[in-house]
Design a protein around this motif. Structure first.
Motif, PDB file in Angstrom:
ATOM      1  N   HIS A  81       0.806  -1.236   0.000  1.00  0.00           N
ATOM      2  CA  HIS A  81       0.000   0.000   0.000  1.00  0.00           C
ATOM      3  C   HIS A  81       0.833   1.277   0.000  1.00  0.00           C
ATOM      4  N   ARG A  82       2.057   1.200   0.544  1.00  0.00           N
ATOM      5  CA  ARG A  82       2.947   2.366   0.593  1.00  0.00           C
ATOM      6  C   ARG A  82       2.327   3.578   1.293  1.00  0.00           C
ATOM      7  N   LEU A  83       1.522   3.308   2.312  1.00  0.00           N
ATOM      8  CA  LEU A  83       1.019   4.400   3.155  1.00  0.00           C
ATOM      9  C   LEU A  83       2.120   4.765   4.146  1.00  0.00           C
ATOM     10  N   PHE A  84       2.160   6.018   4.592  1.00  0.00           N
ATOM     11  CA  PHE A  84       3.134   6.404   5.616  1.00  0.00           C
ATOM     12  C   PHE A  84       2.614   5.986   6.978  1.00  0.00           C
ATOM     13  N   PRO A  85       3.391   5.168   7.739  1.00  0.00           N
ATOM     14  CA  PRO A  85       2.889   4.616   9.002  1.00  0.00           C
ATOM     15  C   PRO A  85       2.616   5.678  10.064  1.00  0.00           C
ATOM     16  N   TRP A  86       3.282   6.827   9.975  1.00  0.00           N
ATOM     17  CA  TRP A  86       3.106   7.856  11.000  1.00  0.00           C
ATOM     18  C   TRP A  86       1.974   8.829  10.659  1.00  0.00           C
ATOM     19  N   VAL A  94      -4.346  10.049   2.588  1.00  0.00           N
ATOM     20  CA  VAL A  94      -5.146  10.335   1.390  1.00  0.00           C
ATOM     21  C   VAL A  94      -4.877  11.768   0.924  1.00  0.00           C
ATOM     22  N   ALA A  95      -4.735  12.685   1.886  1.00  0.00           N
ATOM     23  CA  ALA A  95      -4.499  14.094   1.540  1.00  0.00           C
ATOM     24  C   ALA A  95      -3.182  14.272   0.776  1.00  0.00           C
ATOM     25  N   LEU A  96      -2.225  13.356   0.971  1.00  0.00           N
ATOM     26  CA  LEU A  96      -0.951  13.450   0.237  1.00  0.00           C
ATOM     27  C   LEU A  96      -1.173  13.401  -1.270  1.00  0.00           C
ATOM     28  N   GLY A  97      -2.250  12.740  -1.669  1.00  0.00           N
ATOM     29  CA  GLY A  97      -2.578  12.668  -3.092  1.00  0.00           C
ATOM     30  C   GLY A  97      -2.902  14.033  -3.676  1.00  0.00           C
ATOM     31  N   LEU A  98      -3.143  15.008  -2.789  1.00  0.00           N
ATOM     32  CA  LEU A  98      -3.467  16.371  -3.256  1.00  0.00           C
ATOM     33  C   LEU A  98      -2.260  17.285  -3.195  1.00  0.00           C
ATOM     34  N   ASP A  99      -1.097  16.738  -2.862  1.00  0.00           N
ATOM     35  CA  ASP A  99       0.093  17.580  -2.693  1.00  0.00           C
ATOM     36  C   ASP A  99       0.384  18.459  -3.899  1.00  0.00           C
ATOM     37  N   ALA A 100       0.147  17.915  -5.086  1.00  0.00           N
ATOM     38  CA  ALA A 100       0.480  18.676  -6.291  1.00  0.00           C
ATOM     39  C   ALA A 100      -0.669  19.614  -6.684  1.00  0.00           C
ATOM     40  N   SER A 101      -1.765  19.571  -5.912  1.00  0.00           N
ATOM     41  CA  SER A 101      -2.942  20.344  -6.296  1.00  0.00           C
ATOM     42  C   SER A 101      -2.897  21.732  -5.660  1.00  0.00           C
ATOM     43  N   ASP A 102      -3.488  22.719  -6.318  1.00  0.00           N
ATOM     44  CA  ASP A 102      -3.523  24.050  -5.712  1.00  0.00           C
ATOM     45  C   ASP A 102      -4.919  24.372  -5.161  1.00  0.00           C
ATOM     46  N   ALA A 103      -5.702  23.326  -4.914  1.00  0.00           N
ATOM     47  CA  ALA A 103      -7.051  23.522  -4.375  1.00  0.00           C
ATOM     48  C   ALA A 103      -6.974  24.141  -2.970  1.00  0.00           C
ATOM     49  N   PRO A 104      -7.928  25.029  -2.647  1.00  0.00           N
ATOM     50  CA  PRO A 104      -7.945  25.621  -1.306  1.00  0.00           C
ATOM     51  C   PRO A 104      -8.198  24.573  -0.220  1.00  0.00           C
ATOM     52  N   VAL A 105      -7.771  24.891   0.992  1.00  0.00           N
ATOM     53  CA  VAL A 105      -7.820  23.929   2.096  1.00  0.00           C
ATOM     54  C   VAL A 105      -9.208  23.319   2.304  1.00  0.00           C
ATOM     55  N   ALA A 106     -10.262  24.167   2.255  1.00  0.00           N
ATOM     56  CA  ALA A 106     -11.619  23.672   2.513  1.00  0.00           C
ATOM     57  C   ALA A 106     -12.014  22.626   1.477  1.00  0.00           C
ATOM     58  N   ARG A 111      -7.497  -0.077   0.135  1.00  0.00           N
ATOM     59  CA  ARG A 111      -8.566   0.872  -0.208  1.00  0.00           C
ATOM     60  C   ARG A 111      -8.112   2.302   0.069  1.00  0.00           C
ATOM     61  N   ALA A 112      -7.363   2.499   1.174  1.00  0.00           N
ATOM     62  CA  ALA A 112      -6.840   3.842   1.463  1.00  0.00           C
ATOM     63  C   ALA A 112      -5.870   4.273   0.352  1.00  0.00           C
ATOM     64  N   ALA A 113      -5.062   3.326  -0.129  1.00  0.00           N
ATOM     65  CA  ALA A 113      -4.119   3.652  -1.211  1.00  0.00           C
ATOM     66  C   ALA A 113      -4.870   4.035  -2.490  1.00  0.00           C
ATOM     67  N   ILE A 114      -5.996   3.363  -2.729  1.00  0.00           N
ATOM     68  CA  ILE A 114      -6.812   3.687  -3.918  1.00  0.00           C
ATOM     69  C   ILE A 114      -7.413   5.097  -3.764  1.00  0.00           C
ATOM     70  N   ALA A 115      -7.872   5.412  -2.547  1.00  0.00           N
ATOM     71  CA  ALA A 115      -8.416   6.761  -2.302  1.00  0.00           C
ATOM     72  C   ALA A 115      -7.339   7.817  -2.540  1.00  0.00           C
ATOM     73  N   ARG A 116      -6.116   7.546  -2.060  1.00  0.00           N
ATOM     74  CA  ARG A 116      -5.014   8.506  -2.255  1.00  0.00           C
ATOM     75  C   ARG A 116      -4.716   8.688  -3.742  1.00  0.00           C
ATOM     76  N   ALA A 117      -4.835   7.582  -4.497  1.00  0.00           N
ATOM     77  CA  ALA A 117      -4.539   7.664  -5.931  1.00  0.00           C
ATOM     78  C   ALA A 117      -5.618   8.435  -6.694  1.00  0.00           C
ATOM     79  N   LEU A 118      -6.857   8.372  -6.191  1.00  0.00           N
ATOM     80  CA  LEU A 118      -7.966   8.980  -6.950  1.00  0.00           C
ATOM     81  C   LEU A 118      -8.298  10.401  -6.513  1.00  0.00           C
ATOM     82  N   VAL A 119      -7.804  10.816  -5.337  1.00  0.00           N
ATOM     83  CA  VAL A 119      -8.285  12.075  -4.752  1.00  0.00           C
ATOM     84  C   VAL A 119      -7.953  13.285  -5.628  1.00  0.00           C
ATOM     85  N   ASN A 120      -6.893  13.177  -6.402  1.00  0.00           N
ATOM     86  CA  ASN A 120      -6.531  14.298  -7.283  1.00  0.00           C
ATOM     87  C   ASN A 120      -7.185  14.173  -8.661  1.00  0.00           C
TER      88      ASN A 120
END
Ligand SMILES: Nc1ncnc2c1ncn2[C@@H]1O[C@H](COP(=O)(O)OP(=O)(O)O)[C@@H](O)[C@H]1O
Ligand SMILES: [Mg+2]
Length: 250
Positions: A88-93, A100-112, A145-154
């Motif tokens: 899954h390559r999720l960060f354990p910490w 899942v929010a890491l999937g938005l790192d490259a996005s410029d969407a506002p926080v809300a 499933r969490a990894a899939i969410a991270r992949a799709l969130v952007n």
């Protein structure tokens, strides 16, 4: 999500240099993933499946041929493509939500908006209630499933899956196959999945690219013209499975 994305793999060849020797890993790979299609690649271990996904992701740009996403040549990583691996390559910490929010790192969407997208995608993969859980508190299937969410969130144009269910027990695997189908339909995302499970490929795909090793080549492409309520014991299902197995073993 954009359903109109196509991926063209045009006569792609790839060579690695290993101890001063040229290792032909991919030779003349040629196929198209049509907009909204679910395509699988099957082939023996070592035939270059992961290498091909690396090229599509844009991590390696040294190859011959062309890889086109909506007609444009891929020349590096981009937010229009996401990948999920067998681990899954999720960060354990980090919690599920933070991962899942890491999937938005490259996005410029506002926080809300980010918070809302994260919540929606956690919902999509049915992990609502586990937002604050850490990866070690999840089962293997939940972590995937969490990894899939991270992949799709952007909202990528294409989702790449490299043996995503390969490490799961068979019951969880069957359940997640149905979940993948549901998510694929719900999001109308274009999917390219690598698996070495022929039955899984026939169950999920619109077409199957069968590869053979040394060098990795296409042995054949099998369209699966069954509707998407597939019965593994049905004659048509078994006939498709046998066609794929025949190409793999010839
Ligand atoms: N970075 C690399 N350098 C040299 N050889 C590699 C590298 N990555 C993969 N290979 C070789 O390329 C072949 C295909 O590997 P891979 O794409 O991982 O196959 P698959 O995913 O189908 O099992 C293997 O023989 C592997 O050893
Ligand atoms: Mg691989």
């Amino acid at each position: 999500m954009l359903a109109e994305t196509s991926l063209d793999i045009r006569t792609v060849s790839k060579t690695y240099q290993v101890n001063d020797q040229a290792l032909d890993v991919l030779r003349n790979i040629d196929f198209t993933v049509e907009p909204g299609e679910f395509v699988s690649i099957v082939g023996a271990s070592g035939c270059g499946k992961s290498t091909l996904l690396r090229l599509i992701i844009g991590l390696d740009t040294e190859y011959h041929g062309d890889i086109l996403l909506d007609g444009r040549r891929i020349d590096g990583p981009g937010a229009d493509r996401s990948i999920v691996f067998q681990e899954h390559r999720l960060f354990p910490w980090l919690t599920v939500e933070q991962n899942v929010a890491l999937g938005l790192d490259a996005s410029d969407a506002p926080v809300a908006i980010r918070g809302q997208s994260v919540a929606e995608h956690i919902d999509l993969v049915r992990l609502a209630g586990f937002e604050k859980a850490y990866p070690h508190q999840l089962s293997g299937g939940m972590a995937q499933r969490a990894a899939i969410a991270r992949a799709l969130v952007n909202r990528p144009k294409i989702l790449l899956l490299d043996e995503p269910l390969g490490a799961l027990d068979s019951l969880t695997r069957a359940y997640l196959q149905d979940e993948l189908l549901r998510i694929w339909r719900q999001q109308s995302v274009t999917v390219l999945m690598v698996t070495h499970d022929v039955e899984e490929a026939v169950y999920l795909s619109d077409k199957i690219v069968v590869m053979e090793p040394r060098p990795g080549r296409i042995a054949g492409i099998v369209p699966i013209d069954l509707d998407h309520q597939r019965e593994r014991a049905a004659a048509g299902f078994i006939a498709h499975k046998e066609r794929v197995l025949h190409l793999l073993n010839h």
